[in-house]
Scaffold this active site. Structure first.
Site, PDB file in Angstrom:
ATOM      1  N   CYS A 161       8.258 -95.253 -20.300  1.00 30.96           N
ATOM      2  CA  CYS A 161       8.188 -96.576 -20.943  1.00 30.96           C
ATOM      3  C   CYS A 161       7.914 -97.698 -19.948  1.00 30.96           C
ATOM      4  O   CYS A 161       7.384 -98.739 -20.324  1.00 30.96           O
ATOM      5  CB  CYS A 161       9.467 -96.867 -21.716  1.00 30.96           C
ATOM      6  SG  CYS A 161       9.705 -95.711 -23.065  1.00 30.96           S
TER       7      CYS A 161
ATOM      8  N   HIS B 120       9.497-104.645 -23.082  1.00 31.05           N
ATOM      9  CA  HIS B 120       9.312-103.342 -23.706  1.00 31.05           C
ATOM     10  C   HIS B 120      10.014-103.358 -25.059  1.00 31.05           C
ATOM     11  O   HIS B 120      11.132-103.839 -25.176  1.00 31.05           O
ATOM     12  CB  HIS B 120       9.918-102.259 -22.806  1.00 31.05           C
ATOM     13  CG  HIS B 120       9.928-100.912 -23.434  1.00 31.05           C
ATOM     14  ND1 HIS B 120       8.822-100.379 -24.049  1.00 31.05           N
ATOM     15  CD2 HIS B 120      10.906 -99.975 -23.553  1.00 31.05           C
ATOM     16  CE1 HIS B 120       9.122 -99.176 -24.518  1.00 31.05           C
ATOM     17  NE2 HIS B 120      10.378 -98.916 -24.234  1.00 31.05           N
TER      18      HIS B 120
ATOM     19  N   ASN C  71       8.682 -98.239 -30.905  1.00 34.51           N
ATOM     20  CA  ASN C  71       8.613 -98.057 -29.454  1.00 34.51           C
ATOM     21  C   ASN C  71       7.364 -97.239 -29.122  1.00 34.51           C
ATOM     22  O   ASN C  71       7.296 -96.055 -29.455  1.00 34.51           O
ATOM     23  CB  ASN C  71       9.893 -97.345 -28.998  1.00 34.51           C
ATOM     24  CG  ASN C  71       9.943 -97.133 -27.490  1.00 34.51           C
ATOM     25  OD1 ASN C  71       8.942 -97.285 -26.792  1.00 34.51           O
ATOM     26  ND2 ASN C  71      11.117 -96.770 -27.005  1.00 34.51           N
TER      27      ASN C  71
HETATM   28  O1  UT7 Z   1      12.119 -96.604 -24.554  1.00 34.83           O
HETATM   29  C1  UT7 Z   1      13.066 -96.115 -23.691  1.00 34.83           C
HETATM   30  C2  UT7 Z   1      14.322 -96.784 -23.887  1.00 34.83           C
HETATM   31  N1  UT7 Z   1      14.944 -96.383 -25.117  1.00 34.83           N
HETATM   32  C3  UT7 Z   1      15.842 -97.153 -25.644  1.00 34.83           C
HETATM   33  O2  UT7 Z   1      16.047 -98.206 -25.107  1.00 34.83           O
HETATM   34  C4  UT7 Z   1      16.628 -96.684 -26.846  1.00 34.83           C
HETATM   35  C5  UT7 Z   1      18.039 -97.132 -26.659  1.00 34.83           C
HETATM   36  N2  UT7 Z   1      18.950 -96.766 -27.705  1.00 34.83           N
HETATM   37  C6  UT7 Z   1      18.914 -97.301 -28.966  1.00 34.83           C
HETATM   38  O3  UT7 Z   1      18.021 -98.069 -29.276  1.00 34.83           O
HETATM   39  C7  UT7 Z   1      20.041 -96.992 -29.913  1.00 34.83           C
HETATM   40  O4  UT7 Z   1      21.066 -96.345 -29.196  1.00 34.83           O
HETATM   41  C8  UT7 Z   1      19.631 -96.098 -31.105  1.00 34.83           C
HETATM   42  C9  UT7 Z   1      18.770 -96.916 -32.041  1.00 34.83           C
HETATM   43  C10 UT7 Z   1      18.868 -94.891 -30.606  1.00 34.83           C
HETATM   44  C11 UT7 Z   1      20.854 -95.649 -31.890  1.00 34.83           C
HETATM   45  O5  UT7 Z   1      21.660 -96.754 -32.308  1.00 34.83           O
HETATM   46  P1  UT7 Z   1      23.236 -96.708 -32.088  1.00 34.83           P
HETATM   47  O6  UT7 Z   1      23.758 -97.958 -32.695  1.00 34.83           O
HETATM   48  O7  UT7 Z   1      23.484 -96.477 -30.635  1.00 34.83           O
HETATM   49  O8  UT7 Z   1      23.653 -95.507 -33.004  1.00 34.83           O
HETATM   50  P2  UT7 Z   1      24.385 -94.151 -32.606  1.00 34.83           P
HETATM   51  O9  UT7 Z   1      23.471 -93.279 -31.806  1.00 34.83           O
HETATM   52  O10 UT7 Z   1      25.713 -94.468 -32.008  1.00 34.83           O
HETATM   53  O11 UT7 Z   1      24.584 -93.489 -34.025  1.00 34.83           O
HETATM   54  C12 UT7 Z   1      25.416 -94.100 -35.032  1.00 34.83           C
HETATM   55  C13 UT7 Z   1      25.396 -93.247 -36.279  1.00 34.83           C
HETATM   56  C14 UT7 Z   1      25.632 -91.769 -36.027  1.00 34.83           C
HETATM   57  O12 UT7 Z   1      26.439 -91.265 -37.068  1.00 34.83           O
HETATM   58  P3  UT7 Z   1      28.019 -91.010 -36.846  1.00 34.83           P
HETATM   59  O13 UT7 Z   1      28.095 -90.015 -35.729  1.00 34.83           O
HETATM   60  O14 UT7 Z   1      28.574 -92.346 -36.484  1.00 34.83           O
HETATM   61  O15 UT7 Z   1      28.450 -90.497 -38.181  1.00 34.83           O
HETATM   62  C15 UT7 Z   1      24.263 -91.164 -36.138  1.00 34.83           C
HETATM   63  O16 UT7 Z   1      24.282 -89.817 -36.548  1.00 34.83           O
HETATM   64  O17 UT7 Z   1      24.116 -93.328 -36.913  1.00 34.83           O
HETATM   65  C16 UT7 Z   1      23.631 -92.021 -37.197  1.00 34.83           C
HETATM   66  N3  UT7 Z   1      22.176 -92.032 -37.116  1.00 34.83           N
HETATM   67  C17 UT7 Z   1      21.373 -92.281 -38.170  1.00 34.83           C
HETATM   68  N4  UT7 Z   1      21.637 -92.568 -39.473  1.00 34.83           N
HETATM   69  C18 UT7 Z   1      20.582 -92.787 -40.289  1.00 34.83           C
HETATM   70  C19 UT7 Z   1      21.399 -91.811 -36.040  1.00 34.83           C
HETATM   71  N5  UT7 Z   1      20.103 -91.909 -36.365  1.00 34.83           N
HETATM   72  C20 UT7 Z   1      20.054 -92.208 -37.682  1.00 34.83           C
HETATM   73  C21 UT7 Z   1      19.014 -92.442 -38.605  1.00 34.83           C
HETATM   74  N6  UT7 Z   1      19.332 -92.724 -39.889  1.00 34.83           N
HETATM   75  N7  UT7 Z   1      17.720 -92.413 -38.234  1.00 34.83           N
END
Ligand code: UT7
Length: 324
Positions: A114, A251, A281
């Protein structure tokens, strides 16, 4: 006076097919509400048959060369950032070179995921200032849809395909921050984190291309800290202060990262260019794509100070301060 790399033109290209969150929710266990709330993404473009990293990169490059008022044969250097090359080799940069009809120039790819565009820009800037290039094409182009696990909802909703390009031209300019051109760059890498964002395959390990894997919340935490720090570092190197910045072109990984970084630095949110809602992204393509959008819609004007920044797998991260 000093020899500087100035941005002569920008261009971008997106695949024809636009896919909304609701469309994704038909095949993946997710909702539009979750994706919008957690990421700010509403849609992304996905490459179809015949659309590749090289074809998107070539289209973006053509537009940047036209905007610069140059001919493809004026280009003497192509640096293309990608993690999704058409083939392991030859370098996708040479495929773009061929598509543009350039018979002889230096052409190679840069792999920093990225932050690849920031690495590519920094290399081209050095080659221009060092005198080995006069008109350089710097491209970020990706087709991440081809390395996504479409059954993994934690990653597949986050990415899209596209390309962006800039033409950098050598210009003799003032030796201070009043000059047009790349004023400062700052790059970093910390390979201790390469298990937080990676592809689970490769030519030398599995003999396959592999799929993207990410520990999203850990990447998120590092992103806010690293991006705020590298942005401040580059601005200081340029001899400027955060209040001198007209536009931040970050980014586009997650709207919440953009907001948190701006807050940490005390940057007004309306100075941050945001395209994550429509592009998702696009890895190395995201910064030059967002730059081209803001140049073409008239937000970024000649003389403005812009800061480009990105972070990605490796981890790698970087920033550049440019007077447009
Ligand atoms: O380009 C390189 C750099 N990349 C980044 O900068 C990405 C950085 N990370 C992020 O943008 C965020 O961490 C994410 C968008 C990937 C995830 O958001 P989050 O607020 O950190 O969510 P999480 O991973 O803590 O997941 C929260 C919940 C989980 O469920 P439980 O375990 O709390 O029951 C996930 O299973 O959301 C669930 N979840 C989803 N639900 C519906 C994860 N993906 C999805 C989805 N739809 N697509």
């Amino acid at each position: 006076m000093t020899r500087r790399a100035t941005i002569a033109g920008t261009g971008s290209a997106l695949p024809v097919r636009r896919v909304t969150n609701d469309e994704l929710a038909l095949t993946v266990d997710t909702t539009d509400a979750w994706i919008v709330e957690r990421t700010g993404i509403r849609a992304r473009h996905i490459a179809g048959d015949g659309e590749t990293t090289a074809s998107l990169g070539s289209e973006a490059a053509r537009r940047a060369i036209e905007a610069a008022g140059l001919a493809p044969t004026d280009i003497d250097l192509i640096v293309l950032a990608t993690a999704t090359p058409d083939q392991t080799f030859p370098a996708t940069a040479t495929k773009v070179q061929d598509a543009l009809g350039i018979r002889d120039c230096v052409a190679f790819d840069v792999a920093a995921v990225c932050s690849g565009f920031l690495y590519a820009l920094s290399v081209a800037d050095s080659m221009i200032r060092g005198g080995t290039s006069t008109n350089a094409l710097v491209i970020g182009a990706e087709t991440f849809s081809r390395i996504l696990d479409w059954e993994d909802r934690t990653t597949c909703v986050l990415f899209g395909d596209g390309a962006g390009a800039v033409v950098l031209t050598a210009e003799d300019n003032a030796d201070d921050a009043t000059a047009r051109g790349v004023l400062a760059t700052a790059l970093h890498a910390d390979g201790r984190h390469n298990q937080l964002l990676y592809v689970d395959g490769g030519p030398s390990t599995t003999g396959t291309v592999g799929k993207l894997r990410m520990k999203g919340s850990e990447v998120f935490r590092h992103a806010v800290v690293n991006l705020a720090a590298v942005l401040a570092e580059a601005v200081e190197k340029a001899g400027l202060a955060v209040r001198d910045i007209d536009w931040v072109v970050p980014h586009q990984a997650n709207r919440r990262i953009l907001d948190a970084t701006a807050r940490k630095l005390g940057l007004p949110p309306e100075r941050v260019v945001i395209t994550v809602d429509e592009h998702a992204n696009t890895s190395a393509a995201s910064v030059p794509l967002a730059l081209d959008v803001a140049v073409r819609d008239g937000r970024i004007q000649r003389g403005d100070v812009i800061v480009l920044e990105a972070m990605g797998g490796g981890f790698t991260w970087g920033a550049a301060v440019v007077r447009y």
